[in-house]
Design a protein around this motif. Structure first.
Motif, short mmCIF file in Angstrom:
data_model
loop_
_atom_site.label_atom_id
_atom_site.label_comp_id
_atom_site.label_asym_id
_atom_site.label_seq_id
_atom_site.Cartn_x
_atom_site.Cartn_y
_atom_site.Cartn_z
N ARG A 167 24.71 43.14 37.57
CA ARG A 167 25.20 44.50 37.32
C ARG A 167 24.27 45.56 37.89
N ARG A 168 22.99 45.30 37.88
CA ARG A 168 22.06 46.32 38.38
C ARG A 168 22.24 46.60 39.86
N TYR A 169 22.90 45.68 40.56
CA TYR A 169 23.20 45.89 41.98
C TYR A 169 24.65 46.31 42.22
N GLY A 170 25.37 46.57 41.15
CA GLY A 170 26.72 47.06 41.28
C GLY A 170 27.79 46.00 41.46
N VAL A 171 27.44 44.75 41.25
CA VAL A 171 28.42 43.67 41.38
C VAL A 171 29.35 43.69 40.17
N ASP A 172 30.64 43.51 40.41
CA ASP A 172 31.64 43.45 39.34
C ASP A 172 31.53 42.09 38.65
N THR A 173 31.21 42.10 37.38
CA THR A 173 31.05 40.87 36.60
C THR A 173 32.16 40.70 35.57
N SER A 174 33.21 41.50 35.66
CA SER A 174 34.23 41.53 34.62
C SER A 174 35.06 40.25 34.56
N MET A 175 35.04 39.46 35.62
CA MET A 175 35.84 38.23 35.64
C MET A 175 35.01 36.99 35.31
N ILE A 176 33.77 37.17 34.92
CA ILE A 176 32.93 36.04 34.52
C ILE A 176 33.38 35.52 33.16
N THR A 177 33.61 34.22 33.08
CA THR A 177 34.00 33.58 31.83
C THR A 177 32.75 33.26 31.02
N ARG A 178 32.78 33.48 29.73
CA ARG A 178 31.64 33.20 28.87
C ARG A 178 31.92 31.93 28.05
N SER A 196 27.49 44.22 47.87
CA SER A 196 27.45 45.40 47.02
C SER A 196 26.40 46.39 47.52
N ASN A 197 25.26 45.88 47.96
CA ASN A 197 24.22 46.75 48.52
C ASN A 197 24.71 47.46 49.78
N TYR A 198 25.66 46.85 50.49
CA TYR A 198 26.23 47.47 51.69
C TYR A 198 27.35 48.46 51.36
N GLY A 199 27.59 48.66 50.07
CA GLY A 199 28.62 49.61 49.66
C GLY A 199 30.00 49.01 49.53
N MET A 200 30.10 47.68 49.57
CA MET A 200 31.39 47.00 49.45
C MET A 200 31.72 46.76 47.97
N ASP A 201 32.99 46.58 47.70
CA ASP A 201 33.47 46.27 46.34
C ASP A 201 33.45 44.76 46.17
N ALA A 202 32.40 44.25 45.54
CA ALA A 202 32.18 42.80 45.45
C ALA A 202 32.15 42.35 44.00
N ALA A 203 32.82 41.24 43.73
CA ALA A 203 32.83 40.65 42.39
C ALA A 203 32.34 39.21 42.47
N PHE A 204 31.63 38.80 41.44
CA PHE A 204 31.17 37.42 41.35
C PHE A 204 31.84 36.76 40.16
N VAL A 205 32.35 35.55 40.38
CA VAL A 205 33.06 34.80 39.34
C VAL A 205 32.30 33.51 39.05
N THR A 206 32.08 33.23 37.77
CA THR A 206 31.41 32.01 37.35
C THR A 206 31.69 31.82 35.86
N LYS A 207 30.98 30.88 35.25
CA LYS A 207 30.99 30.72 33.80
C LYS A 207 29.56 30.70 33.33
N LEU A 208 29.27 31.51 32.31
CA LEU A 208 27.91 31.62 31.78
C LEU A 208 27.95 31.60 30.26
N PRO A 209 26.90 31.07 29.63
CA PRO A 209 26.85 31.05 28.17
C PRO A 209 26.82 32.47 27.58
N LYS A 210 27.21 32.55 26.31
CA LYS A 210 27.22 33.84 25.62
C LYS A 210 25.83 34.27 25.16
N HIS A 211 24.84 33.36 25.25
CA HIS A 211 23.51 33.72 24.74
C HIS A 211 22.76 34.66 25.70
#
Length: 340
Positions: A70-81, A44-59
Motif C-alpha cells: 500500500r505504501r507504494y500505491g498498489v491496489d490490495t483490495s482483491m487480496i484474500t485473507r 505503481s511507481n511508474y504511475g500505472m494502476d496496478a493491483a496485486f492478488v494473493t492470499k495472506l493470513p489475517k494476522h
C-alpha cells in the motif's frame, strides 16, 4: 490507461546485513518481496494502476505485507485473507566469486494452500487490461497451478493481455513438472518473458554457443530460442534477458525482444550489483509499462533493460525508480554523476 493485475506470492525476506554469511549473522533485516508483487510495485511507481492478488493470513505479519504494498500505491483490495503463514526466504548476498544464496521457508504458506473459491476472477478482472504471473506461482502446488489456469482462461475470455515470466526455480519443482504445467498455461499467454536459462530449463529450447556459468552468452543464439518459443506457443512477443555473469558483483546486462518476426537488441550495460534480487521482475515491469504506453519495439526493450539495470543498484526486492530516471539511462546517460 487500463489496469494491471499481478498474481503470486509475497514473502518475508530475512537477510544478514551487508555481505555477512548466514553463519556469521546475529541479526537479520526484514523486508518484503516476491516476483509478481515486485512487478506491481514497479508499475505503481511508474504511475500505472496496478493491483496485486494473493492470499495472506489475517494476522499482523500478513497485514505488514499488505501495508508494504500500500505504501507504494498498489491496489490490495482483491487480496484474500486466510491461512496460517506468510512464506519466508532467507538471502545471503554473494560477493566476487562467492554466489548469493537463497533458502526458502515457504511450505504451507497461505497462497500455497489457496483454493479456487478464494478468487473471483470475473470481479478481479473488471476494467483490467493486462494480467501478469510468473512460473514461480504454479510451482507452489497443483492447486495453485489450477488457480493460475483459471485466471488465464478468465483473462483471455475478457480480451486481457496475458504475460508470463517463466522464472524456473529448481528448488520448487523439477524441469519435467515445470515443462508439463507451463506448457498448459502458455496457450493463454501473449507475452513471454525469460532469462537466458529459462527456455532450456522449462522447455528444453537451448541457445547455441552459450555457457552461463562462464559468462559467455551468444546473443545471436537467442534469436532461434525466441522464434522457437513463439512458433510453439503462439506468443505475440518474446523478451529474453541476457546476463553475462563476470562475478557476483559485476554482470553484463542486456536483452532481446522478438515481435512480428523481427529481433530487437538493447544496448549492453556493465553493472556493479548492489542487490540482484528483483532484477528480472523490474525488467518485466519495464516491458509491460512500455508496451502499454505504445512505445516502439526498440524503445520497449531499451526501457525494460534500463529499468532493470537501475534495480540492480537498489537494496531490497523493489525497484525504487521513476519513469524519468529510467528514460534518462535508456537515453544514454549512465555516467552516475551527481544530480544537482
Amino acid at each position: 490507461m487500463g489496469k494491471i493485475v499481478t498474481f503470486g506470492e509475497i514473502m518475508l525476506r530475512l537477510a544478514p546485513e551487508g555481505y555477512y554469511r548466514f553463519v556469521q549473522a546475529s541479526t537479520l533485516g526484514a523486508t518484503y518481496g516476491g516476483g509478481e508483487a515486485n512487478v506491481a510495485v514497479s508499475l505503481s511507481n511508474y504511475g500505472m494502476d496496478a493491483a496485486f492478488v494473493t492470499k495472506l493470513p489475517k494476522h499482523e505479519i500478513g497485514q505488514a505485507a499488505i501495508n508494504e504494498l500500500r505504501r507504494y500505491g498498489v491496489d490490495t483490495s482483491m487480496i484474500t485473507r486466510g491461512g496460517d503463514r506468510v512464506g519466508i526466504y532467507f538471502l545471503e548476498k554473494g560477493a566476487s566469486q562467492r554466489p548469493s544464496k537463497v533458502i526458502y521457508d515457504r511450505a504451507g504458506s497461505a497462497i500455497a494452500k489457496a483454493e479456487s473459491a478464494d478468487f473471483d476472477w470475473n470481479k478481479i478482472f473488471e476494467g483490467v487490461e493486462w494480467f501478469h504471473f510468473t512460473g514461480i506461482t504454479p510451482a507452489l502446488g497443483d492447486n495453485v497451478a489450477q488457480i493460475c489456469l483459471e485466471a488465464c482462461k478468465a483473462a483471455k475470455s475478457k480480451g486481457i493481455t496475458v504475460s508470463c515470466d517463466l522464472n524456473y526455480r529448481k528448488n520448487l519443482w523439477t524441469r519435467e513438472k515445470a515443462g508439463q504445467v507451463m506448457a498448459g498455461l502458455m496457450e493463454y499467454v501473449d507475452v513471454c518473458i525469460a532469462n537466458e536459462e529459462d527456455a532450456s530449463d522449462v522447455f528444453g529450447i537451448k541457445a547455441d554457443n552459450t555457457d552461463v556459468t562462464t559468462g559467455k552468452v551468444n546473443h545471436e543464439g537467442y534469436k532461434d530460442v525466441a522464434r522457437k518459443l513463439a512458433d510453439q506457443f503462439g506468443f505475440k512477443k518474446v523478451a529474453i534477458t541476457l546476463r553475462g555473469s563476470i562475478s557476483a558483483n559485476d554482470n553484463n546486462w542486456a536483452a532481446m525482444l522478438y515481435t512480428d518476426g523481427e529481433y530487437f537488441f538493447s544496448k549492453n550495460y556493465l553493472i556493479h550489483i548492489v542487490d540482484r534480487v528483483g532484477g528480472g521482475d523490474s525488467f518485466g515491469a519495464g516491458l509491460i509499462y512500455a508496451c502499454m504506453n505504445g512505445c516502439s519495439a526498440q524503445d520497449t526493450i531499451e526501457f525494460a533493460v534500463a529499468a532493470s539495470c537501475l534495480k540492480h543498484t537498489i537494496e531490497g526486492d523493489l525497484n525504487q525508480v521513476s519513469v524519468d530516471e529510467v528514460k534518462k539511462l535508456a537515453g544514454g546517460d549512465g555516467s552516475g554523476r551527481v544530480q544537482r
